[in-house]
Design an enzyme around this catalytic site. Structure first.
Site, PDB file in Angstrom:
ATOM      1  N   HIS A  46      43.498  43.110  37.245  1.00  0.00           N
ATOM      2  CA  HIS A  46      43.062  43.878  37.911  1.00  0.00           C
ATOM      3  C   HIS A  46      42.066  44.538  37.279  1.00  0.00           C
ATOM      4  CE1 HIS A  46      39.967  46.110  40.783  1.00  0.00           C
ATOM      5  NE2 HIS A  46      40.270  47.500  40.408  1.00  0.00           N
ATOM      6  N   LYS A  89      25.459  44.010  40.140  1.00  0.00           N
ATOM      7  CA  LYS A  89      26.996  44.531  39.772  1.00  0.00           C
ATOM      8  C   LYS A  89      27.458  44.201  40.958  1.00  0.00           C
ATOM      9  CE  LYS A  89      31.265  45.122  37.205  1.00  0.00           C
ATOM     10  NZ  LYS A  89      32.263  46.014  36.549  1.00  0.00           N
ATOM     11  N   GLU A  91      31.557  43.754  43.079  1.00  0.00           N
ATOM     12  CA  GLU A  91      32.944  44.558  42.653  1.00  0.00           C
ATOM     13  C   GLU A  91      33.571  44.517  44.251  1.00  0.00           C
ATOM     14  OE1 GLU A  91      34.581  47.368  40.533  1.00  0.00           O
ATOM     15  OE2 GLU A  91      34.245  45.729  38.322  1.00  0.00           O
ATOM     16  N   HIS A  93      37.037  46.407  46.725  1.00  0.00           N
ATOM     17  CA  HIS A  93      38.056  47.093  46.792  1.00  0.00           C
ATOM     18  C   HIS A  93      38.760  46.404  48.599  1.00  0.00           C
ATOM     19  CE1 HIS A  93      38.219  51.380  45.882  1.00  0.00           C
ATOM     20  NE2 HIS A  93      38.418  50.963  44.880  1.00  0.00           N
ATOM     21  N   ASP A 115      28.677  52.318  38.367  1.00  0.00           N
ATOM     22  CA  ASP A 115      28.798  51.345  36.462  1.00  0.00           C
ATOM     23  C   ASP A 115      27.310  51.118  36.630  1.00  0.00           C
ATOM     24  OD1 ASP A 115      31.761  50.479  37.011  1.00  0.00           O
ATOM     25  OD2 ASP A 115      31.520  48.808  38.181  1.00  0.00           O
ATOM     26  N   GLN A 238      42.226  55.729  46.127  1.00  0.00           N
ATOM     27  CA  GLN A 238      41.195  57.758  46.161  1.00  0.00           C
ATOM     28  C   GLN A 238      40.740  57.817  47.308  1.00  0.00           C
ATOM     29  OE1 GLN A 238      40.862  54.192  44.813  1.00  0.00           O
ATOM     30  NE2 GLN A 238      40.951  54.175  42.693  1.00  0.00           N
ATOM     31  N   ASP A 266      32.434  54.811  32.597  1.00  0.00           N
ATOM     32  CA  ASP A 266      33.039  55.293  33.868  1.00  0.00           C
ATOM     33  C   ASP A 266      34.930  55.080  34.282  1.00  0.00           C
ATOM     34  OD1 ASP A 266      33.549  55.094  37.525  1.00  0.00           O
ATOM     35  OD2 ASP A 266      33.396  53.140  37.030  1.00  0.00           O
ATOM     36  N   GLU A 310      43.214  57.689  39.170  1.00  0.00           N
ATOM     37  CA  GLU A 310      41.856  57.060  38.970  1.00  0.00           C
ATOM     38  C   GLU A 310      41.198  58.346  40.255  1.00  0.00           C
ATOM     39  OE1 GLU A 310      42.117  52.732  41.064  1.00  0.00           O
ATOM     40  OE2 GLU A 310      43.797  52.314  38.749  1.00  0.00           O
ATOM     41  N   GLN A 312      38.061  60.058  41.723  1.00  0.00           N
ATOM     42  CA  GLN A 312      36.878  59.813  41.782  1.00  0.00           C
ATOM     43  C   GLN A 312      35.465  60.254  40.629  1.00  0.00           C
ATOM     44  OE1 GLN A 312      36.062  55.860  43.574  1.00  0.00           O
ATOM     45  NE2 GLN A 312      37.933  56.159  42.612  1.00  0.00           N
ATOM     46  N   ASN A 535      33.480  40.571  39.592  1.00  0.00           N
ATOM     47  CA  ASN A 535      34.888  40.766  39.331  1.00  0.00           C
ATOM     48  C   ASN A 535      35.157  39.697  39.954  1.00  0.00           C
ATOM     49  OD1 ASN A 535      36.400  42.823  42.115  1.00  0.00           O
ATOM     50  ND2 ASN A 535      37.101  42.564  40.478  1.00  0.00           N
TER      51      ASN A 535
END
Length: 737
Positions: A46, A89, A91, A93, A115, A238, A266, A310, A312, A535
Site C-alpha cells: 500500500h 487525485k 485513491e 479505500h 491530500d 479508521q 497529511d 491512522e 483521521q 493509487n
C-alpha cells in the site's frame, strides 16, 4: 530499544525473510519491534508500490500544463489559466469498506480531500467510482447502503459537492467491493505548500485530531487478501469526523497564508511514520520526534501504536523557527490541537523518543517510495480464460425476436439504470459551482468562480472490457473519459488513476496489471493527458472467491474554456435531426446486452481503434465550439438505444430512428463498439454541421429525428417514454430496498 526481533516477527508483520535481512543491512544491526513495525508499513504494498512502481514509471508524466509531476506532491497539479491551478487525485479505500462500509467509505472521502487541501488547494468537487457484488445478495445491499451513506454523510458535512461517479454490480466484487474516491481543488499558482521538511531546529507540529488506536496497521491490512479472519481486523478501519476535518481545512489554508510554513503532510496510511519519513526524505533532512508529546485519546499507548495509528483529520507541519506563535494562534482559534512534537535535524535519520528513551532510529530515505524500498518484477502469464474469449463468434448468439423486451431489460439492468438513488444522498449544490445540476452532461462541470471557465471531471472504467482485454480495455477507459469531457464542451488535460487488481503474486493477475498500464500509456500519449499520480490497490480478492475483475479506474480533468458553450446530453427540440458521429459495427462483444441478457461471460473487448477515437473526438470538439449542435452524448453501456433514451428523458422528448440493414439489429441498438457520439442538430444549422464533419474526415450518418415523446425504431412503436422512464428510475431502489 531492547526488544529482539526475528524473521518470524517480520513475517507476522507482513515482511518476507529477504526484506528482514535487507533491513538489518540498512540499519547495520537487528531492528527492534518498533523499528520493524515502521519498515513493515512503509514497505507494505500500500505504501511502497514495490510490485508496481517499475511499471508506473512507464506512464507519461510530462505536459505543458503540469505543475507537479506524479510522485512529487500529495496530488497532481495542473495549470488551468488566470494564475490558477487544479490539484486532483483519486485513491481507494477498498479493504476497510469491505469490513465496515460506512466508516471505510467516509474516511476514504476524508483522506482524499486532505491530500488536496494539504497542498493549499480548496476542494471544490468530489467524485467516486464504486463496485459492488451481486445486487440480489443481502451482503451486497448492506455494503452498498453503508458505502453510499458514508460518502454522503462525510461529504455533505464537510461541505464539498459530490458531482459525478459510476456504479457497477458484478459477482466478482461479492467479497471485495471497490470504493475509489476522487477530489479536485483550486489554488493560486505559487500559493501551494510542499510535503517537505528542512532547516535544522525548525519545529515539527502535529495538528488536528488526537491520536488513537484506530487504523493501526491499516496499510498492512490493505496489502493482503480478504479472508474469513478479516472481520477480526476491524481496528484497522479508521473513524472519521467531517466537522473536525472542516475546521482543519480552514485552519491549514489560513496558516499557509502566513508564509510561516516550511511544509505540510497529511497523515494517511501509516500515520506519523509515513509523514515524518516522506517529508524528511524529500527535504534531505532528519527529525527528532517526542512521541510523549503527541496528543492521544488513550493512555499508555505503545510507541508502535502512536507511530502507526491512522487516526483521521491529522497533519504534520514544519514551521519556520521563531514563527511558532503565528501558527499556534490560528489553530487555537479553530479549536484544534497544535502541539510541537519534534524538530528538524540535519539527518539523515528520524529518531523517535518516548519519555526520554530512544525507541526507534531509522533513516528516512530507505523507507519511502522511490528511495530504498524493495522493487519487484513479478511473473506474468496470459490468463487461461483468454482461450474461451478467443472462441467467441457473434454468429453463435441468436438475435431475439422481441427487441422491445431486450430494451426494457437493459433499461432496468442495475449497471445501466438511473443511479439517482445514489446521487440524491449527496449534496451536489453546496458551494454553488455545479453547472450540471440543471443541464445533464457526459462529464461534471464545476464553475471556476470569477471566470467563464469550468473544470470538466469524469471517472471511467468498464471492468468487463478490461477483463476481456486489459490493454484495449484500459485504453478505452482513458478514451471514454476523454470522450465524455469532449462531449461536454471541454478539453482533456490530465489523468489520475486507481488501479484495482487482485494478488500481484498471481501471474495471471500481474499480466492484466502490466497490460493495463501499457494500454493506459498508449491512450494518454494519444490524448496528451499526462498521468499526475494515483493509487495502486492490489490484493482485491478473497482466498476462496478469486480476484475482482481488473478495474483500472481513470479520473480525468478537463477544462471548458467558455461555460456558455458547454454541451449537454439532453435533446432540446422536437424535429431536431439526430446524427451518429462515428461508425456503427456488427459487434456485441463485452456489451451489457451480451453479458447480462445472453449471460455470455467470455467475448472480446468491443470494437476500438485509437486513431478513429481521437479523430471523432476532435470533430465533435470542433462542432461544439462552432455551436452546431443542441446535444452531444457518447454511446457506451447499453449501446445506442440507451444513449437515445438518456437523451430523451430529461426533457420528455422521444426519437424516431432507422437502423442499418447491413448490421444486425441487436448490434445496432445494443452493441457497445467505441468511438461513437450522438448529436442532435437544428434544421437551420444541419448544412453547416455536415460540412464541418465532412471536413474533419470522420464517418457520420442520419439516424432520425427528435419526437414529442414517442419512441419509434424502423417504424415500430417501442412503447412510451414514461414506461421506460419508470423502469430506468425504479430499478435500483427496487433492488436495494
Amino acid at each position: 530499544m531492547k526488544e529482539v526481533t526475528t524473521v518470524e516477527t517480520a513475517e507476522k508483520l507482513g515482511l518476507i525473510p529477504e526484506e528482514y535481512h535487507k533491513i538489518i543491512e540498512i540499519l547495520g544491526r537487528v531492528p527492534n519491534f518498533t523499528e520493524l513495525s515502521i519498515f513493515s508499513v512503509m514497505w507494505s504494498e500500500h505504501c511502497s508500490y514495490k510490485n508496481s512502481i517499475i511499471w508506473l514509471k512507464k506512464l507519461p508524466k510530462e505536459g505543458s500544463k503540469i505543475l507537479a509531476k506524479a510522485g512529487e506532491e500529495n496530488a497532481g497539479l495542473v495549470d488551468i489559466g488566470d494564475g490558477l491551478a487544479c490539484a486532483f487525485k483519486i485513491e481507494s479505500h477498498n479493504h476497510p469498506s469491505a469490513i465496515e462500509p460506512y466508516q471505510g467509505a467516509a474516511t476514504g472521502v476524508g483522506g482524499i480531500h486532505r491530500d488536496i487541501f494539504t497542498m493549499g488547494a480548496r476542494p471544490v468537487a468530489a467524485l467516486n467510482s464504486l463496485r459492488f457484488g451481486n445486487i440480489d445478495l443481502a451482503k451486497t445491499k448492506w455494503i452498498t447502503k453503508g458505502v453510499v451513506k458514508g460518502i454522503g454523510d462525510y461529504g455533505n458535512a464537510f461541505g464539498v459537492p459530490t458531482v459525478a461517479g459510476e456504479v457497477y454490480f458484478d459477482d466478482s466484487y461479492n467479497i471485495n467491493p471497490l470504493v475509489n474516491a476522487m477530489s479536485a481543488g483550486i489554488v493560486k499558482i505559487g500559493k501551494t505548500v510542499s510535503a517537505t521538511s528542512y532547516g535544522a531546529g525548525n519545529p515539527v507540529y502535529i495538528v488536528g485530531s488526537s491520536t488513537g488506536k484506530d487504523g493501526i496497521h491499516g496499510a498492512t491490512f490493505a496489502s493482503g487478501d480478504i479472508d474469513e479472519n478479516s472481520a477480526a481486523k476491524l481496528p484497522s478501519v479508521q473513524v472519521g469526523d467531517p466537522f473536525q476535518e472542516k475546521l482543519l481545512l480552514e485552519a491549514t489554508l489560513e496558516a499557509i497564508e502566513t508564509g510561516a510554513m516550511i511544509g505540510m503532510q497529511d497523515m494517511g496510511a501509516a500515520g506519523i511514520t509515513c509523514s515524518t519519513s516522506e517529508m524528511s526524505a524529500k527535504g534531505e533532512s532528519g527529525m527528532k520526534i517526542w512521541l510523549d508529546k503527541v496528543p492521544t485519546r488513550q493512555p499508555n499507548m505503545k510507541p508502535f501504536e502512536i507511530l502507526l495509528s491512522e487516526s483521521q483529520e491529522r497533519m504534520l507541519v514544519v514551521v519556520k523557527k521563531g514563527r511558532e506563535k503565528e501558527i499556534e494562534k490560528i489553530f487555537d482559534k479553530w479549536d484544534l490541537h497544535c502541539a510541537i512534537i519534534g524538530e528538524v535535524t540535519d539527518g539523515p535519520n528520524i529518531e523517535f523518543y518516548l519519555d526520554g528513551e530512544l525507541v526507534a532510529n531509522v533513516p528516512a530515505e530507505p523507507l519511502v517510495l522511490g528511495g530504498g524500498a524493495p522493487v519487484y518484477v513479478r511473473e506474468t502469464k496470459e490468463p487461461a480464460y483468454f482461450s474461451e474469449i478467443n472462441k467467441y463468434n457473434i454468429e453463435n448468439t441468436k438475435q431475439p425476436d422481441d427487441l422491445k423486451k431486450v430494451a426494457m431489460f437493459l433499461t432496468g439492468e442495475p449497471n445501466i439504470a438511473s443511479k439517482r438513488w445514489v446521487y440524491e444522498q449527496y449534496d451536489r449544490m453546496v458551494q454553488t459551482n455545479n453547472a450540471t445540476s440543471n443541464m445533464p452532461c457526459d462529464a461534471a462541470l464545476v464553475r471556476i468562480k470569477g471566470t467563464d471557465r469550468a473544470l470538466a471531471l469524469k471517472v471511467d472504467c468498464n471492468p468487463y472490457y478490461v477483463f476481456a482485454d486489459p490493454h484495449i480495455g484500459t485504453a478505452i477507459a482513458v478514451s471514454e473519459a476523454a470522450r465524455n469531457i469532449v462531449c461536454s464542451g471541454g478539453t482533456p488535460l490530465a489523468i489520475t488513476n486507481n488501479l484495482n487488481f487482485g494478488n500481484p503474486y498471481n501471474p495471471e493477475v500481474y499480466y492484466t496489471f502490466t497490460e493495463a498500464v501499457l494500454g493506459m500509456k498508449e491512450a494518454c500519449l494519444k490524448f496528451d493527458t499526462p498521468v499526475t499520480g494515483g493509487n495502486v490497490s492490489f490484493y482485491n480478492q478473497s482466498a476462496d472467491g478469486g480476484a475482482v475483475m481488473p478495474t483500472p479506474t481513470i479520473g480525468m480533468l478537463g477544462l471548458v474554456a467558455d461555460i456558455n458553450k458547454a454541451s449537454g446530453l439532453a435533446f432540446q427540440n422536437e424535429g431536431d435531426q439526430i446524427f451518429l458521429i462515428g461508425e456503427c459495427r456488427n459487434d456485441i462483444s463485452s456489451s451489457q446486452y451480451l453479458i447480462k441478457y445472453h449471460k455470455t461471460k467470455y467475448s472480446p473487448a468491443p470494437y476500438f481503434n485509437l486513431d478513429e477515437e481521437y479523430n471523432v473526438q476532435q470533430a465533435v470538439k470542433a462542432i461544439i465550439e462552432k455551436g452546431l449542435v443542441n446535444s452531444t452524448h457518447d454511446v457506451s453501456d447499453g449501446g445506442l438505444f440507451i444513449n437515445l433514451l438518456e437523451s430523451a428523458m430529461p426533457n420528455k422528448l422521444g426519437f424516431d430512428i432507422k437502423t442499418d440493414s447491413k448490421i444486425r439489429k441487436d448490434a445496432f441498438l445494443f452493441g457497445e463498439g467505441q468511438s461513437r457520439i450522438v448529436a442532435s442538430v437544428s434544421a437551420e444549422i444541419v448544412d453547416a454541421f455536415k460540412e464541418l464533419i465532412t471536413e474533419k474526415g470522420v464517418g457520420f450518418s442520419l439516424l432520425g429525428i427528435v419526437t414529442n415523446g414517442s419512441l419509434i425504431i424502423d417504424g415500430e412503436d417501442f412503447g412510451s417514454l414514461a414506461a421506460f422512464d419508470a423502469i430506468y428510475e425504479g430499478a435500483l431502489p427496487e433492488k436495494l430496498n
